[in-house]
Every structure is written in structure tokens, then in C-alpha cells.
Design a protein around this motif. Structure first.
Motif, PDB file in Angstrom:
ATOM      1  N   VAL A 219      45.159  44.782  39.561  1.00 38.31           N
ATOM      2  CA  VAL A 219      45.023  46.089  40.208  1.00 38.31           C
ATOM      3  C   VAL A 219      43.826  46.830  39.619  1.00 38.31           C
ATOM      4  O   VAL A 219      43.688  46.935  38.396  1.00 38.31           O
ATOM      5  CB  VAL A 219      46.302  46.932  40.020  1.00 38.31           C
ATOM      6  CG1 VAL A 219      46.105  48.348  40.579  1.00 38.31           C
ATOM      7  CG2 VAL A 219      47.486  46.257  40.708  1.00 38.31           C
ATOM      8  N   LYS A 232      43.529  52.050  45.753  1.00 38.45           N
ATOM      9  CA  LYS A 232      44.173  51.158  44.787  1.00 38.45           C
ATOM     10  C   LYS A 232      44.148  49.753  45.374  1.00 38.45           C
ATOM     11  O   LYS A 232      44.791  49.480  46.382  1.00 38.45           O
ATOM     12  CB  LYS A 232      45.608  51.602  44.523  1.00 38.45           C
ATOM     13  CG  LYS A 232      46.373  50.692  43.574  1.00 38.45           C
ATOM     14  CD  LYS A 232      47.812  51.179  43.397  1.00 38.45           C
ATOM     15  CE  LYS A 232      48.601  50.254  42.475  1.00 38.45           C
ATOM     16  NZ  LYS A 232      50.007  50.722  42.318  1.00 38.45           N
ATOM     17  N   THR A 234      44.768  45.651  45.186  1.00 34.89           N
ATOM     18  CA  THR A 234      45.448  44.508  44.579  1.00 34.89           C
ATOM     19  C   THR A 234      44.671  43.269  44.998  1.00 34.89           C
ATOM     20  O   THR A 234      44.486  43.027  46.196  1.00 34.89           O
ATOM     21  CB  THR A 234      46.907  44.408  45.043  1.00 34.89           C
ATOM     22  OG1 THR A 234      47.593  45.614  44.690  1.00 34.89           O
ATOM     23  CG2 THR A 234      47.604  43.226  44.383  1.00 34.89           C
ATOM     24  N   TYR A 259      45.430  46.894  49.912  1.00 40.03           N
ATOM     25  CA  TYR A 259      44.963  48.115  49.271  1.00 40.03           C
ATOM     26  C   TYR A 259      45.795  49.295  49.750  1.00 40.03           C
ATOM     27  O   TYR A 259      46.417  49.263  50.814  1.00 40.03           O
ATOM     28  CB  TYR A 259      43.471  48.357  49.534  1.00 40.03           C
ATOM     29  CG  TYR A 259      43.101  48.690  50.959  1.00 40.03           C
ATOM     30  CD1 TYR A 259      43.077  50.013  51.400  1.00 40.03           C
ATOM     31  CD2 TYR A 259      42.756  47.687  51.861  1.00 40.03           C
ATOM     32  CE1 TYR A 259      42.727  50.324  52.698  1.00 40.03           C
ATOM     33  CE2 TYR A 259      42.404  47.986  53.159  1.00 40.03           C
ATOM     34  CZ  TYR A 259      42.391  49.314  53.577  1.00 40.03           C
ATOM     35  OH  TYR A 259      42.052  49.624  54.862  1.00 40.03           O
ATOM     36  N   SER A 321      40.066  50.328  36.068  1.00 40.02           N
ATOM     37  CA  SER A 321      41.444  49.836  35.978  1.00 40.02           C
ATOM     38  C   SER A 321      42.178  50.647  34.930  1.00 40.02           C
ATOM     39  O   SER A 321      41.565  51.371  34.138  1.00 40.02           O
ATOM     40  CB  SER A 321      41.464  48.351  35.598  1.00 40.02           C
ATOM     41  OG  SER A 321      41.101  48.184  34.234  1.00 40.02           O
TER      42      SER A 321
END
Length: 331
Positions: A219, A232, A234, A259, A321
Motif C-alpha cells: 500500500v 490509496k 494497493t 485504488y 507509504s
């Protein structure tokens, strides 16, 4: 429409920065300027002689005052900085290149400090009591910038000094004079009882990182123009490295699997990233810079764990991150 709005705002921002009255120029600074970023951790302080008027029962209360009022100096010169309260990340930018940077944040009589060797134009180093203890020991033993770059102080010694400092800071009746006297005495005791050789050890690359490292469902975040976390992601992440001595070059790629939109204003759908990186290996630490971001990882023979930090503080095109959220396995 949202993507178009983002692009229009970006064009306006570029025009605004490039136009000035009277023939003035707002050209960007040369790539040789340096950025320092990291997490600031403030200790609990109950000694009124260190921080007056208010007793801070926890570090978050003192952090608010630090972020609002602390003075930051780098190599003795006061500099501007930004601070993200949510993540406790600080950013110091547009620093003139130097062999090392002595970073100090001071609020009333409390100073937190970190010595950061120059290894790239985007440096990551936290500031807390441990880094303050480390800086004091480097200074006491008169380490040069070149020596600091490849030396690690024994964590037991460094943590011991930091814990003593914390004990003093949590003594309500302690005055600033008493604190400085106790600290001077402790450092004098170090120099009498701990030889330079026993203080720590030289850092050398522990192993060759050349090869492919991959992480699944990692992430990381992208930003909007305001510097807020907007997306965000992934993703699957691949870090392909080539090591020569302590120098590292390579490519960092991601393939986005899904996302989440965190901030609906001024965002655009992510497409993954592919960036060349360069950096260095020291002991079990890997640090590198990429296109608008930097990375700081620790590793074992088969596992790498670390953090990405955005370094573009103008348009926020970098990535970020959570601390140590990225885990990559050697393939």
C-alpha cells in the motif's frame, strides 16, 4: 472531468510560477539542492525548567507546540520547514549541498537533533531523543563528516544516553542549568570510560542486493495539489537492483490492483509507477532516491522492509507509504 480539472490547475500553477513582473524569473532551483525529511518524535516532558508554563503529560501535546513554534536550524542557520501533523513527518528543503547536515529543532529549552550525512539530494533521517544522543556522541568524540557516514554507534550506548535524558526531562523540578550540567557530566563519563573503538563499528555492506525483490498487495499513496493524500493504492511492487560496492542502481515498478479515492478534489486515476532509482547500502540499510520520491529500507538475506517518502513539495508528484509498510521478498 476531474482529470481535466487537475490538469488545468497544474497548467495554471506552472504559468503562475513562471511569470513575474519586471522580467523576473521563478526558475526552479538546481537539482543540487537537498531535501531532508523524516519523522519527528517528541518525548514527554514534565521538567518546567525545560518547557515552561505548561506541563505536557504526553508527547502528542508537546508535538503540537513543536510543530507550531519550534525553530529549525541546519548547520547553525535558521531554515524554513513544513510539518504534517497526521504523520509527524517534517520536510526541510532547498538546502545548499554540504558534507553533512546538523539538524536541530528547538522549542524553549528543549532541542532535538540529528546529524545527516550527505549521500543524495533527498535524505531521510528521523529526529528524536535517540538521534539527539547519537549526535551528541559524534560531537563529543569529534567524528568527521566522512567518518559519521560509515559508522554506527552501539545501540546500547546510544539508547542508554537517550534514556537518561528522558529521565531528566521527566523530573518536574529540573532546571535547564541542571539538565545541561547532568548531560555534560554524562558525556564526560563516556569519553573517560568508553574508547572510540568500543563506541561502535564501521558500516560495510552486509550482502549483495543485486537481483529482483517483489511485494504483493503493498500500500502506498499519491497526493493532490494541496499535498493531501488523495489516492490509496494497493499494488504489486518490483524492485530490480544492481549493486557495485556500496552503490545501488535499479528500477522500482508497481502494478496497481485497486485504488481508493481519499480526497475527491483534484485527483486523477493512478496508472502505477516506473522509476529509476539510485542510492547506497550501509550495513543492513538501503536508501535511495527516485523520481520525486525517496526510499529507506532495512533488509535481511531474503526480506526487505521500508518506507517511501514524497520529495516533490511543489506539485506533490511523488509517492508515500506508512512507516515500514512495504515488504519485499528476494526472488
Amino acid at each position: 472531468m476531474k482529470k481535466m480539472l487537475y490538469v488545468l490547475c497544474l497548467i495554471c500553477a506552472v504559468f503562475a510560477s513562471g511569470c513575474g513582473g519586471g522580467g523576473g524569473s521563478s526558475a526552479s532551483l538546481p537539482a543540487t539542492t537537498t531535501t531532508i525529511a523524516g519523522t519527528m518524535t517528541v518525548p514527554s516532558v514534565t521538567a518546567s525548567g525545560i518547557v515552561s508554563n505548561i506541563t505536557y503529560p504526553n508527547d502528542s501535546a508537546l508535538m503540537a507546540s513543536f510543530s507550531a513554534s519550534a525553530v529549525c536550524t541546519v548547520n547553525g542557520q535558521q531554515v524554513a520547514y513544513s510539518f504534517a501533523t497526521a504523520t509527524q513527518y517534517f520536510y526541510i528543503f532547498e538546502l545548499t549541498p554540504a558534507e553533512q547536515y546538523d539538524v536541530k529543532f528547538t522549542y524553549e529549552n528543549l532541542t532535538l537533533r540529528s546529524i545527516v550525512p550527505h549521500t543524495s539530494t533527498a535524505l531521510i533521517k528521523n529526529v528524536d531523543l535517540n538521534t539527539t544522543a547519537e549526535a551528541l556522541l559524534f560531537e563529543k568524540y569529534q567524528f568527521t563528516a566522512a567518518q559519521i557516514k560509515y559508522f554506527e554507534i552501539d545501540p546500547t550506548l546510544k539508547d542508554g544516553l537517550a534514556n537518561k535524558m528522558l529521565t531528566w526531562l521527566q523530573t518536574p523540578a529540573l532546571t535547564n542549568i541542571t539538565f545541561n550540567s547532568a548531560l555534560s557530566g554524562e558525556l564526560a563519563s563516556f569519553s573517560l570510560n568508553v574508547t572510540r573503538e568500543a563506541l561502535g563499528s564501521d558500516l560495510t555492506p552486509a550482502r549483495d542486493l543485486t537481483g529482483v525483490w517483489k511485494g504483493t498487495n503493498v500500500v502506498y499513496y499519491e497526493f493532490n495539489l494541496n499535498g493531501d493524500r488523495a489516492i490509496k493504492n494497493t499494488a504489486d511492487m518490483t524492485l530490480t537492483l544492481t549493486q557495485s560496492g556500496s552503490a545501488i542502481t535499479g528500477v522500482l515498478d508497481t502494478t496497481i490492483k485497486k485504488y481508493e479515492v481519499l480526497t475527491p478534489e483534484l485527483y486523477y486515476p493512478p496508472v502505477g509507477m516506473s522509476s529509476t532509482i539510485s542510492g547506497k547500502v550501509s550495513s543492513t540499510n538501503l536508501t535511495f532516491t527516485g523520481r520525486s520520491f525517496s526510499g529507506a529500507f532495512t533488509f535481511t538475506s531474503d526480506l526487505m522492509m521500508g518506507t517511501l517518502t514524497n520529495t516533490d513539495l511543489k506539485y506533490f508528484f511523488g509517492f508515500e507509504s506508512d512507516t515500514n509498510a512495504l515488504k519485499l521478498m528476494r526472488q
